[in-house]
Design a protein around this motif. Structure first.
Motif, PDB file in Angstrom:
ATOM      1  N   VAL A 168       0.866  -1.175   0.000  1.00  0.00           N
ATOM      2  CA  VAL A 168       0.000   0.000   0.000  1.00  0.00           C
ATOM      3  C   VAL A 168       0.906   1.231   0.000  1.00  0.00           C
ATOM      4  O   VAL A 168       1.813   1.350   0.826  1.00  0.00           O
ATOM      5  N   THR A 169       0.677   2.147  -0.954  1.00  0.00           N
ATOM      6  CA  THR A 169       1.588   3.292  -1.078  1.00  0.00           C
ATOM      7  C   THR A 169       0.965   4.600  -0.600  1.00  0.00           C
ATOM      8  O   THR A 169       1.664   5.588  -0.443  1.00  0.00           O
ATOM      9  N   SER A 170      -0.340   4.631  -0.447  1.00  0.00           N
ATOM     10  CA  SER A 170      -0.919   5.837   0.157  1.00  0.00           C
ATOM     11  C   SER A 170      -2.242   5.481   0.817  1.00  0.00           C
ATOM     12  O   SER A 170      -2.828   4.427   0.538  1.00  0.00           O
ATOM     13  N   ASP A 171      -2.690   6.365   1.686  1.00  0.00           N
ATOM     14  CA  ASP A 171      -3.921   6.133   2.439  1.00  0.00           C
ATOM     15  C   ASP A 171      -5.092   5.840   1.517  1.00  0.00           C
ATOM     16  O   ASP A 171      -5.294   6.563   0.546  1.00  0.00           O
ATOM     17  N   SER A 172      -5.833   4.802   1.814  1.00  0.00           N
ATOM     18  CA  SER A 172      -7.021   4.526   1.010  1.00  0.00           C
ATOM     19  C   SER A 172      -8.069   3.887   1.913  1.00  0.00           C
ATOM     20  O   SER A 172      -7.744   2.985   2.691  1.00  0.00           O
ATOM     21  N   LEU A 173      -9.298   4.364   1.782  1.00  0.00           N
ATOM     22  CA  LEU A 173     -10.381   3.748   2.572  1.00  0.00           C
ATOM     23  C   LEU A 173     -10.495   2.259   2.263  1.00  0.00           C
ATOM     24  O   LEU A 173     -10.859   1.454   3.111  1.00  0.00           O
ATOM     25  N   LEU A 174     -10.160   1.906   1.021  1.00  0.00           N
ATOM     26  CA  LEU A 174     -10.287   0.511   0.591  1.00  0.00           C
ATOM     27  C   LEU A 174      -9.378  -0.405   1.416  1.00  0.00           C
ATOM     28  O   LEU A 174      -9.700  -1.564   1.653  1.00  0.00           O
ATOM     29  N   PHE A 175      -8.243   0.132   1.864  1.00  0.00           N
ATOM     30  CA  PHE A 175      -7.279  -0.713   2.584  1.00  0.00           C
ATOM     31  C   PHE A 175      -7.280  -0.419   4.086  1.00  0.00           C
ATOM     32  O   PHE A 175      -6.337  -0.775   4.793  1.00  0.00           O
ATOM     33  N   LYS A 176      -8.349   0.221   4.561  1.00  0.00           N
ATOM     34  CA  LYS A 176      -8.446   0.549   5.999  1.00  0.00           C
ATOM     35  C   LYS A 176      -8.334  -0.734   6.831  1.00  0.00           C
ATOM     36  O   LYS A 176      -9.034  -1.713   6.559  1.00  0.00           O
ATOM     37  N   GLY A 177      -7.450  -0.706   7.820  1.00  0.00           N
ATOM     38  CA  GLY A 177      -7.316  -1.858   8.720  1.00  0.00           C
ATOM     39  C   GLY A 177      -6.422  -2.960   8.183  1.00  0.00           C
ATOM     40  O   GLY A 177      -6.204  -3.966   8.854  1.00  0.00           O
ATOM     41  N   LEU A 178      -5.906  -2.799   6.954  1.00  0.00           N
ATOM     42  CA  LEU A 178      -5.021  -3.829   6.397  1.00  0.00           C
ATOM     43  C   LEU A 178      -3.564  -3.470   6.697  1.00  0.00           C
ATOM     44  O   LEU A 178      -3.230  -2.292   6.852  1.00  0.00           O
ATOM     45  N   PRO A 179      -2.686  -4.468   6.741  1.00  0.00           N
ATOM     46  CA  PRO A 179      -1.268  -4.145   6.870  1.00  0.00           C
ATOM     47  C   PRO A 179      -0.777  -3.419   5.615  1.00  0.00           C
ATOM     48  O   PRO A 179      -1.428  -3.494   4.567  1.00  0.00           O
ATOM     49  N   LEU A 180       0.369  -2.739   5.720  1.00  0.00           N
ATOM     50  CA  LEU A 180       0.877  -1.980   4.564  1.00  0.00           C
ATOM     51  C   LEU A 180       1.362  -2.905   3.448  1.00  0.00           C
ATOM     52  O   LEU A 180       1.482  -2.496   2.300  1.00  0.00           O
ATOM     53  N   ALA A 181       1.641  -4.138   3.822  1.00  0.00           N
ATOM     54  CA  ALA A 181       2.018  -5.115   2.784  1.00  0.00           C
ATOM     55  C   ALA A 181       1.189  -6.376   3.009  1.00  0.00           C
ATOM     56  O   ALA A 181       1.055  -6.843   4.145  1.00  0.00           O
ATOM     57  N   PHE A 182       0.605  -6.884   1.968  1.00  0.00           N
ATOM     58  CA  PHE A 182      -0.167  -8.128   2.100  1.00  0.00           C
ATOM     59  C   PHE A 182      -0.089  -8.902   0.792  1.00  0.00           C
ATOM     60  O   PHE A 182       0.274  -8.346  -0.251  1.00  0.00           O
ATOM     61  N   SER A 183      -0.395 -10.183   0.855  1.00  0.00           N
ATOM     62  CA  SER A 183      -0.364 -10.936  -0.395  1.00  0.00           C
ATOM     63  C   SER A 183      -1.783 -11.126  -0.919  1.00  0.00           C
ATOM     64  O   SER A 183      -2.738 -11.230  -0.138  1.00  0.00           O
ATOM     65  N   ALA A 184      -1.887 -11.112  -2.221  1.00  0.00           N
ATOM     66  CA  ALA A 184      -3.212 -11.194  -2.847  1.00  0.00           C
ATOM     67  C   ALA A 184      -3.113 -12.069  -4.086  1.00  0.00           C
ATOM     68  O   ALA A 184      -2.048 -12.185  -4.697  1.00  0.00           O
ATOM     69  N   TRP A 185      -4.222 -12.645  -4.443  1.00  0.00           N
ATOM     70  CA  TRP A 185      -4.254 -13.548  -5.589  1.00  0.00           C
ATOM     71  C   TRP A 185      -4.479 -12.742  -6.868  1.00  0.00           C
ATOM     72  O   TRP A 185      -5.390 -11.914  -6.948  1.00  0.00           O
ATOM     73  N   ALA A 186      -3.650 -12.978  -7.866  1.00  0.00           N
ATOM     74  CA  ALA A 186      -3.782 -12.247  -9.130  1.00  0.00           C
ATOM     75  C   ALA A 186      -3.741 -13.234 -10.275  1.00  0.00           C
ATOM     76  O   ALA A 186      -3.165 -14.310 -10.159  1.00  0.00           O
ATOM     77  N   ASN A 187      -4.351 -12.849 -11.359  1.00  0.00           N
ATOM     78  CA  ASN A 187      -4.398 -13.734 -12.516  1.00  0.00           C
ATOM     79  C   ASN A 187      -4.412 -12.899 -13.786  1.00  0.00           C
ATOM     80  O   ASN A 187      -5.461 -12.615 -14.345  1.00  0.00           O
ATOM     81  N   ASN A 188      -3.213 -12.438 -14.196  1.00  0.00           N
ATOM     82  CA  ASN A 188      -3.171 -11.640 -15.420  1.00  0.00           C
ATOM     83  C   ASN A 188      -1.938 -11.984 -16.230  1.00  0.00           C
ATOM     84  O   ASN A 188      -0.989 -11.226 -16.271  1.00  0.00           O
ATOM     85  N   SER A 189      -1.971 -13.129 -16.871  1.00  0.00           N
ATOM     86  CA  SER A 189      -0.797 -13.608 -17.587  1.00  0.00           C
ATOM     87  C   SER A 189      -0.500 -12.798 -18.844  1.00  0.00           C
ATOM     88  O   SER A 189       0.399 -11.973 -18.847  1.00  0.00           O
TER      89      SER A 189
END
Ligand code: XMP
Length: 513
Positions: free
Chosen positions: A117-138
């Motif tokens: 996370v590089t800047s404040d966002s309501l979407l990431f409220k309460g999340l750690p600044l770094a987290f792992s997420a599933w992506a699928n864009n080959s």
């Protein structure tokens, strides 16, 4: 039931193709916010009629820059409703709003990426600044430069991971995936902090509303339901029995291809409810028609046609019944294009019944519910757990699990093996999505005591899947398999050998036939 009857607030999930829309909608509903899936190209006027508190754009396997890429009405971005674009949805927002998309420098093909996370966002409220997420864009594109007025809020190895302006948000990964550990929190932030949802959607209210709708629709007229004993038709029957006791007749055509004791269990589950329950024991009829038939598609066709014939005969005896009820559920509707859309794939209900029997109207009281919600409703309506938690079982029943000609002997042997395997599997903490036995047409040499045997080979199959379109074989503990094999070969004299099928789909299908 239309959206208006069920919701006070609704979030629209626009479907650009691809398998994620149902996961997204289910995640939203499990946060007590009503979500509805509609085709991506729904016109703005329809959206305004529905008046959603937020819109999620999701799915899409191709590039948003491809000539035939699915797009949404561009005016969606001008009405000031919160929008969350997920993966393709984010790229589309970028593309349609004047940003640039390009080929991903590093592909993330169904894998975890590290999001920072590089800047404040309501979407990431309460999340750690770094987290792992599933992506699928080959080979698909990712966001390269932002549309005017947007700022980046997160990065990942494959580029910009999230962006936003005052009302619109995009993420290049999948919060709805169970692999994204904090995905639920991201979705809740979108719903409650950004869309200001109240979270009033409750299944109990849905049941009450639906009971009223059924009563209003049906009045004092009669309703007929073809009860298969599957979760959907059973829950549908229980709901109708509660709404219009005495006006409902359920016909259960027992084709003789059910599993061990299943016919009796279905009958017992409905015996004490306020409905007319008719069980037609038609095993002989079906077996006669199936005599000598080996081809799987022929078996299916014969069973389908015979089912209609038996149902018709029984229905005729009851006189004119204006309403036919069906246990169609939401994924059936979504997959067939919903109320507005293009047909993706037609769903199968009780084929051909309405035209043939001249019903005035069909009622489908579960048509806005996901399977998990249907099961939940079944529990609330006090259906027995064995019925509510029933694994999927195909309409043609054991006919798809008897290789070669179907005979009473093969069916009996299969039923016993299947019951033992199910019993053993049900000791596992997490059950496979579907598990069953198949009786082959192969004989094999064995030895029991001092005697050489030459008997049937049975196959066991247990699979794990999210959507039944693809599956992997479940890694059933070896001990469980050994116990099942030992019981099957010792308790059933007709079986000499048992094999475990580990074929994934593709290349195999789930059923053998
Ligand atoms: P397959 O074998 O196609 O199965 O990988 C996918 C899912 O569908 C079920 N299935 C059927 N269900 N009529 C049904 O009602 C059928 O003819 C039929 N064929 C397969 C299968 O049990 C699995 O859940």
């Amino acid at each position: 039931m239309s959206v208006k009857e069920t919701k006070k607030e609704v979030v629209l999930v626009l479907d650009f193709g691809g398998p994620y829309k149902e996961l997204v909608a289910r995640m939203i509903r499990s946060s007590n916010v009503y979500a509805e899936i509609l085709p991506a190209n729904i016109p703005l006027e329809k959206i305004l009629e529905i008046d959603p508190i937020g819109i999620v754009l999701t799915g899409g396997a191709n590039s948003v820059t491809a000539p035939n890429a699915m797009k949404c009405d561009p005016k969606i971005f001008e009405i000031g409703r919160p929008v969350l674009g997920i993966d393709y949805g984010m790229q589309l927002m970028c593309h349609m709003l004047g940003g640039k998309v390009g080929k991903a420098t590093k592909s993330a093909e169904g894998e975890l990426v590290n999001v920072e996370v590089t800047s404040d966002s309501l979407l990431f409220k309460g999340l750690p600044l770094a987290f792992s997420a599933w992506a699928n864009n080959s080979d698909v594109v990712v966001v390269k430069s932002l549309p005017k007025g947007f700022s980046q809020t997160a990065t990942a190895e494959n580029g910009i991971a999230a962006f936003e302006n005052q009302t619109m948000y995009g993420v290049q990964f999948h919060p709805e995936s169970s692999h994204t550990k904090d995905g639920r929190l991201i979705m809740r932030n979108f719903l409650f902090d950004i869309c200001h949802a109240k979270g009033q959607y409750k299944l109990k209210d849905y049941i009450d509303t639906q009971i009223n709708v059924i009563r209003q629709t049906v009045g004092d007229k009669k309703v007929l339901l073809a009860l298969s004993g599957g979760v959907d038709s059973s829950v549908c029957a229980a709901l109708l029995a509660k709404a219009i006791p005495e006006q409902l007749t359920c016909i259960f055509v027992d084709h003789g291809l059910m599993r061990l004791n299943e016919g009796n269990e279905i009958e017992e589950a409905f015996a004490n409810r306020d409905l007319n329950f008719i069980r037609v024991n038609a095993a002989d009829r079906f077996l006669k028609k199936l005599k000598g038939v080996v081809d799987p598609e022929k078996k299916r066709k014969i069973i389908g046609e015979e089912f209609i014939r038996v149902f018709e005969e029984e229905a005729k005896k009851l006189g004119k019944i204006p309403f036919l009820a069906q246990g169609t559920i939401y994924p059936d509707i979504v997959e067939s294009g919903g109320a507005y859309g293009t047909t993706i794939k037609s769903h199968h209900n009780v084929g051909g019944l309405p035209e043939k029997l001249g019903f005035d109207q069909i009622i489908e009281p579960l048509s806005m519910l996901f399977k998990n919600e249907v099961r939940d409703m079944g529990r609330r309506l006090k259906l027995p757990p064995a019925l509510v938690n029933r694994q999927p079982f195909p309409g043609p029943g054991l006919a798809l699990r008897v290789i070669g000609e179907i005979t009473v002997e093969k069916l009996d042997t299969l039923r016993q093996a299947d019951a033992i395997f199910r019993e053993e599997i049900e000791t596992m903490a997490t059950r496979p999505s579907q598990y069953f036995a198949v009786i082959t047409d192969t004989l094999s040499v064995g030895v029991k005591g001092d005697t050489r045997t030459y008997d049937r080979v049975v196959a066991l199959r247990a699979i794990t899947t999210d959507d039944f379109m693809a599956c992997s074989a479940t890694r059933v503990p070896f001990k469980t398999l050994e116990r099942a094999v030992s019981r099957i070969t010792s308790e059933i004299p007709e079986i000499s050998r048992v094999v475990y099928d580990i074929t994934p789909k593709p290349s195999g299908t789930i059923e053998w036939l």
